[in-house]
Design a protein around this motif. Structure first.
Motif, short mmCIF file in Angstrom:
data_model
loop_
_atom_site.label_atom_id
_atom_site.label_comp_id
_atom_site.label_asym_id
_atom_site.label_seq_id
_atom_site.Cartn_x
_atom_site.Cartn_y
_atom_site.Cartn_z
N GLY A 128 1.08 -1.72 -0.12
CA GLY A 128 -0.12 0.11 -0.19
C GLY A 128 0.84 1.04 0.34
O GLY A 128 0.73 2.70 -0.93
N TRP A 131 2.55 1.85 -3.59
CA TRP A 131 1.37 2.60 -4.02
C TRP A 131 1.31 3.67 -3.81
O TRP A 131 1.83 4.78 -4.96
CB TRP A 131 0.43 2.22 -4.38
CG TRP A 131 -0.48 2.35 -5.05
CD1 TRP A 131 -1.10 2.10 -6.24
CD2 TRP A 131 -1.65 4.49 -5.12
NE1 TRP A 131 -2.20 3.20 -7.04
CE2 TRP A 131 -2.32 4.21 -6.13
CE3 TRP A 131 -1.61 4.88 -3.71
CZ2 TRP A 131 -3.24 5.52 -6.81
CZ3 TRP A 131 -2.25 6.00 -4.17
CH2 TRP A 131 -2.75 5.57 -5.74
N VAL A 132 1.86 4.55 -2.75
CA VAL A 132 1.73 6.49 -2.32
C VAL A 132 2.97 6.23 -2.95
O VAL A 132 2.77 7.66 -3.20
CB VAL A 132 1.68 5.97 -0.60
CG1 VAL A 132 1.83 7.56 -0.23
CG2 VAL A 132 0.15 5.97 0.00
N GLU A 135 3.13 6.69 -7.05
CA GLU A 135 1.74 8.31 -7.20
C GLU A 135 3.16 9.18 -6.97
O GLU A 135 2.78 10.04 -7.83
CB GLU A 135 0.76 7.91 -6.78
CG GLU A 135 -0.11 9.24 -6.35
CD GLU A 135 -1.12 9.30 -8.23
OE1 GLU A 135 -0.14 8.80 -8.72
OE2 GLU A 135 -2.02 10.16 -8.02
N MET A 162 -2.41 12.11 -16.27
CA MET A 162 -3.51 12.06 -17.31
C MET A 162 -3.69 10.39 -16.89
O MET A 162 -4.03 9.62 -16.21
CB MET A 162 -4.26 12.17 -18.02
CG MET A 162 -4.25 13.47 -18.23
SD MET A 162 -5.72 13.79 -16.32
CE MET A 162 -7.06 12.61 -16.70
N ASN A 165 -1.57 8.92 -14.01
CA ASN A 165 -3.24 8.50 -12.75
C ASN A 165 -4.17 7.74 -13.90
O ASN A 165 -4.06 6.53 -12.02
CB ASN A 165 -3.37 9.91 -12.94
CG ASN A 165 -2.97 10.87 -11.59
OD1 ASN A 165 -2.51 10.39 -10.43
ND2 ASN A 165 -2.07 12.27 -11.97
N VAL A 166 -4.75 7.50 -14.31
CA VAL A 166 -5.00 6.15 -14.35
C VAL A 166 -4.41 4.88 -14.71
O VAL A 166 -5.32 4.08 -14.20
CB VAL A 166 -6.05 6.59 -15.43
CG1 VAL A 166 -6.55 5.87 -16.20
CG2 VAL A 166 -6.79 7.84 -15.85
N LEU A 169 -4.04 4.23 -10.61
CA LEU A 169 -5.48 3.71 -10.25
C LEU A 169 -5.78 2.68 -10.58
O LEU A 169 -6.17 1.89 -9.25
CB LEU A 169 -6.64 4.63 -11.08
CG LEU A 169 -6.60 6.65 -9.92
CD1 LEU A 169 -7.60 7.14 -10.62
CD2 LEU A 169 -6.59 6.40 -8.58
N PHE A 170 -5.77 2.03 -11.28
CA PHE A 170 -6.00 0.64 -12.11
C PHE A 170 -5.19 -0.22 -11.03
O PHE A 170 -5.45 -1.10 -10.23
CB PHE A 170 -5.43 0.10 -13.56
CG PHE A 170 -6.54 0.31 -13.86
CD1 PHE A 170 -7.74 0.09 -14.06
CD2 PHE A 170 -6.58 0.93 -14.84
CE1 PHE A 170 -8.76 -0.15 -14.62
CE2 PHE A 170 -7.33 1.43 -16.16
CZ PHE A 170 -8.70 1.25 -15.43
N LEU A 172 -4.45 0.82 -8.01
CA LEU A 172 -4.86 1.26 -6.38
C LEU A 172 -5.70 -0.18 -6.72
O LEU A 172 -6.12 -1.03 -5.55
CB LEU A 172 -5.17 1.68 -6.53
CG LEU A 172 -5.85 2.32 -5.10
CD1 LEU A 172 -4.81 2.59 -3.89
CD2 LEU A 172 -6.51 3.80 -4.58
N LEU A 173 -7.12 -0.16 -7.56
CA LEU A 173 -7.72 -1.19 -7.35
C LEU A 173 -6.99 -2.84 -7.16
O LEU A 173 -7.81 -3.68 -6.79
CB LEU A 173 -8.32 -1.53 -8.86
CG LEU A 173 -9.69 -2.61 -9.42
CD1 LEU A 173 -10.48 -2.44 -8.21
CD2 LEU A 173 -9.93 -2.14 -10.58
N ILE A 176 -6.05 -3.16 -3.72
CA ILE A 176 -7.32 -3.35 -3.13
C ILE A 176 -7.79 -4.78 -2.59
O ILE A 176 -7.94 -5.38 -1.78
CB ILE A 176 -8.36 -2.12 -3.34
CG1 ILE A 176 -8.07 -0.66 -3.03
CG2 ILE A 176 -9.19 -2.33 -2.45
CD1 ILE A 176 -9.39 0.65 -3.21
N LEU A 177 -7.49 -5.07 -3.84
CA LEU A 177 -8.27 -6.61 -3.99
C LEU A 177 -7.58 -7.27 -3.44
O LEU A 177 -7.47 -8.69 -2.86
CB LEU A 177 -8.44 -6.69 -5.63
CG LEU A 177 -9.24 -6.11 -5.96
CD1 LEU A 177 -9.45 -6.50 -7.95
CD2 LEU A 177 -10.55 -6.97 -5.71
N LEU A 211 -6.93 -11.81 -10.21
CA LEU A 211 -7.82 -10.22 -10.48
C LEU A 211 -7.58 -9.04 -10.55
O LEU A 211 -7.26 -8.29 -11.17
CB LEU A 211 -9.49 -10.29 -10.17
CG LEU A 211 -10.58 -9.47 -10.51
CD1 LEU A 211 -10.36 -9.57 -12.18
CD2 LEU A 211 -11.34 -9.25 -9.68
#
Lengths: 492, 208
Positions: A128, A131-132, A135, A162, A165-166, A169-170, A172-173, A176-177, A211
């Motif tokens: 986690g 990831w921070v 970014e 852009m 960042n997108v 965010l994937f 990050l998804l 989270i999973l 996933l």
């Protein structure tokens, strides 16, 4: 001791950044930054030495092992050479009127902040927080990409922020999973901690992890510049100031690959190798293949180098996908070699474009005649990056290709070799045009700063030196890093 | 929770309809406020204090500072609006409905065991609609709004599957989002100054 040293390595760039903003006076800012970067580099190397001496280190939120050690060498070294190169490069930009003198402190502060975010990514223990950190590297470097604030720089920076960042965010998804999988497994350990995830690997739901990995590969793959998510890369790398291009290409792409490898370890422990392996081989070969046509028909020297970065990230990804100890050794070695050689090339491209007043390949002629030292170094660096023995990039490329054949994947190995031949043709065609021949009259007036040449010479000494003789400590570091990836991924 | 999920889907749907930048930012503000409320409700149900901190941060950062910065920028862009999106408002709305259906379908297949099905499906739908906005809208502000919508969706996903990430990571994410928007507002401001517009479709000089 190691913990304190980590804090120092992270604190130094922050302190240098703050001091640069406070100092205002150009001379003082330069002294502060070169001293700060040298110390940061020293601290990073000391951390690596500590890991080599005592093995992996884990305390609170810090985790260091041979793999992070290798990347600390990359980021430490490149931070130093980029700062050293900046001293003369940015002075020249100010003298030419492209940068206002008042903006120099801001430039150096952003550069140090960028170094800090990369070091943070390498030292944290937790997916986690990693990831921070990743970014944060995007955000710190965006303003550097946009530094000239002219139209092309703004366009490059907007696309960069852009797309990345997108992408992130994937990631990050996916993260989270992974956390959801960890919680569902009833694991009470620290959230997203590498150790806790490794410990719980037998109980994680394979489907969820699969996933998660899809999103993580796409997300961090975007950051690493793997095709087809590489679209931001040539723009950002060609529009940033040259020292920053070197850092983006050599250090930041390597950091993104590092995070990908860390996630790979968690994922393959649950799924086994096949799934991740297919993804890495596919994206790897695709990246090399996508880069070739753009390198055969290229008009901008920095874009040529940027596409070469896409190609090299692809080679590393391919090596990780093959996954044998030899291939992983090659991949680890290649991260280091590409970082040093490519940053040197971007610095050289910076010198050349300043002296010729253009980045257009077609308008650059007779480098050797006009500026013998720069021309010779440029030729050497290009020969290194395309993989000419005895320079170090040859050995890592050779290891990866040889491993592909040894692992019983001759078709993939042959395909990679074929693509690399295309890259060789493109790079050498443009390089011979630029290096040889007579220089146009009046070209390359002025002088190149000693600091700039020193930064390039240092990088090239490393490239040639580790090609001819690999010091035992470095060999040990690479072997340990490769063994660690191998152990984490279960050999795919 | 179901009411909040419906409200969130409504804000995302409205975002596909508007072409006025200020309206889009106000809808985003409302969306973030609902996310904060969802976080507070979930925290109250679970009895976890750290989720109240996260809810408060959401209010301050995503319903306070970010809309404030965006609205200040919008005031400078008096004549800017989304005039020529890649696909029109009607088609985007249709695609958004498709995204909602897809989200529910994905949840049925991928996460059958998850407790709060509606919240997770809403979260995935927000991510997809945010992505849709980024791809189809040409105005810089609209793309930023899409990005925050995606982020809100991910936040809700974390909230409804794992009761949120640990606070230290959450803090880092909030900080990153805040800095990201600051950086993008600076860039958009410069775009306006250099190109006299924040329509990003003019950004196509770099290629090859």
């Amino acid at each position: 001791m190691m913990y304190e040293l980590t804090l120092i390595a992270l604190g130094l760039p922050l302190a240098t950044a703050a001091a640069s903003l406070a100092a205002r006076r150009a001379g003082l800012v330069k002294v502060l930054n070169i001293a700060g970067s040298l110390l940061t580099c020293g601290a990073a190397f000391a951390l690596t030495a500590g890991v080599l001496r005592d093995g992996p280190f884990a305390y609170k939120w810090v985790y260091l092992d041979a793999l992070s050690g290798l990347l600390l060498v990359v980021v430490g070294l490149l931070t130093f050479t980029a700062t050293l190169f900046s001293l003369s490069y940015m002075d020249e930009e100010v003298a030419e009127g492209r940068v206002r003198p008042g903006l120099l402190p801001r430039y150096y502060a952003l550069l140090q902040l960028f170094a800090f975010t990369m070091l943070a990514v390498l030292t944290v223990e937790n997916l986690g927080l990693m990831w921070v950190g990743v970014e944060a590297t995007t955000l710190a470097s965006t303003l550097l990409v946009a530094f000239y604030f002219n139209r092309p720089a703004l366009e490059a920076a907007w696309k960069y922020v852009m797309v990345c960042n997108v992408g992130i965010l994937f990631a990050l998804l996916g993260t989270i999973l992974l956390y959801y999988a960890q919680l569902s497994a009833g694991d009470g350990g620290a959230a997203l901690s590498l150790a806790a995830l490794a410990g719980a690997s037998g109980r994680l739901d394979p489907f969820l992890v699969k996933l998660a990995f899809v999103f993580i590969l796409i997300g961090y793959g975007t950051k690493a510049g793997l095709a087809p998510m590489h679209t931001w890369l040539p723009d950002a790398h060609s529009q940033a100031p040259s020292p920053v291009s070197g850092l983006l290409s050599g250090a930041l792409l390597s950091c993104a690959l590092y995070v990908l490898i860390r996630n790979l370890g968690v994922v393959t422990a649950v799924l086994g190798g096949g799934f991740a392996q297919a993804g890495l081989l596919l994206f790897g070969l695709l990246s090399v293949a996508v880069a070739v046509p753009f390198m055969l028909v290229q008009h901008d020297i920095k874009r040529l180098l940027a596409y070469s970065s896409v190609e090299h990230v692809g080679i590393v990804s391919f090596g990780l996908g093959i996954g044998t100890p030899l291939a992983l050794y090659g991949a680890a070695f290649h991260i280091l070699n590409h970082a040093v050689a490519k940053s040197a090339l971007f610095y050289l491209a910076g010198i050349i474009s300043q002296r010729y007043g253009t980045k257009q390949v077609m308008r650059i002629r007779g480098l050797l005649a006009a500026m013998p030292a720069t021309g010779a170094m440029f030729l050497t660096a290009v020969l290194a990056i395309v993989g000419t023995p005895p320079l170090n990039v040859f050995f890592s490329k050779f290891a990866i290709v040889a491993a592909a054949f040894a692992a019983g994947r001759p078709v993939l190995g042959a395909l990679l070799l074929l693509l690399l031949a295309g890259v060789f043709a493109g790079m050498m065609y443009y390089t011979t045009r630029m290096v040889f021949g007579a220089a146009p009259a009046g070209a390359a007036a002025g002088r190149t700063g000693a600091c700039g040449l020193a930064a390039v010479a240092l990088s090239l000494l490393w490239v040639a030196g580790t090609g001819l003789y690999l010091p035992p400590w470095l060999d040990g570091l690479l072997t340990k890093a490769a063994a660690q990836i191998f152990a984490a991924t279960g050999g795919l | 929770m179901e009411t909040l999920a419906i409200l969130l889907l409504a804000t995302a749907f409205l975002l596909t309809r508007t072409s006025r930048l200020a309206t889009a930012v106000h809808i985003l503000l409302a969306q973030s406020a609902v996310v904060a409320a969802a976080c507070a409700v979930a925290g109250w149900q679970a009895g976890e204090t750290h989720m109240f901190v996260a809810a408060l941060l959401t209010v301050v950062v995503k319903a306070g500072l970010i809309p404030y910065a965006l609205l200040r920028l919008v005031r400078l862009l008096r004549r800017e609006r989304e005039v020529n999106p890649v696909i029109g408002a009607n088609m985007t709305s249709l695609a958004a409905v498709g995204a909602m259906v897809l989200a529910y379908g994905l949840i049925e297949h991928a996460l059958p065991a998850v407790i709060s099905r509606d919240a997770v499906a809403t979260a995935v739908a927000l991510v997809l609609i945010g992505l849709l906005l980024i791809i189809t809208r040409r105005q810089a502000i609209m793309q930023i709004v899409g990005l925050i919508t995606m982020e809100n969706g991910l936040y809700l996903l974390g909230l409804s599957t794992t009761r949120g990430l640990p606070l230290i990571i959450e803090l880092g994410i909030f900080f990153d989002v805040l800095v990201a928007v600051t950086v993008m507002v600076i860039l958009a401001f410069r775009l306006k100054r250099s190109f006299q517009t924040t329509d990003t479709s003019i950004l196509k000089r770099l290629k090859g």
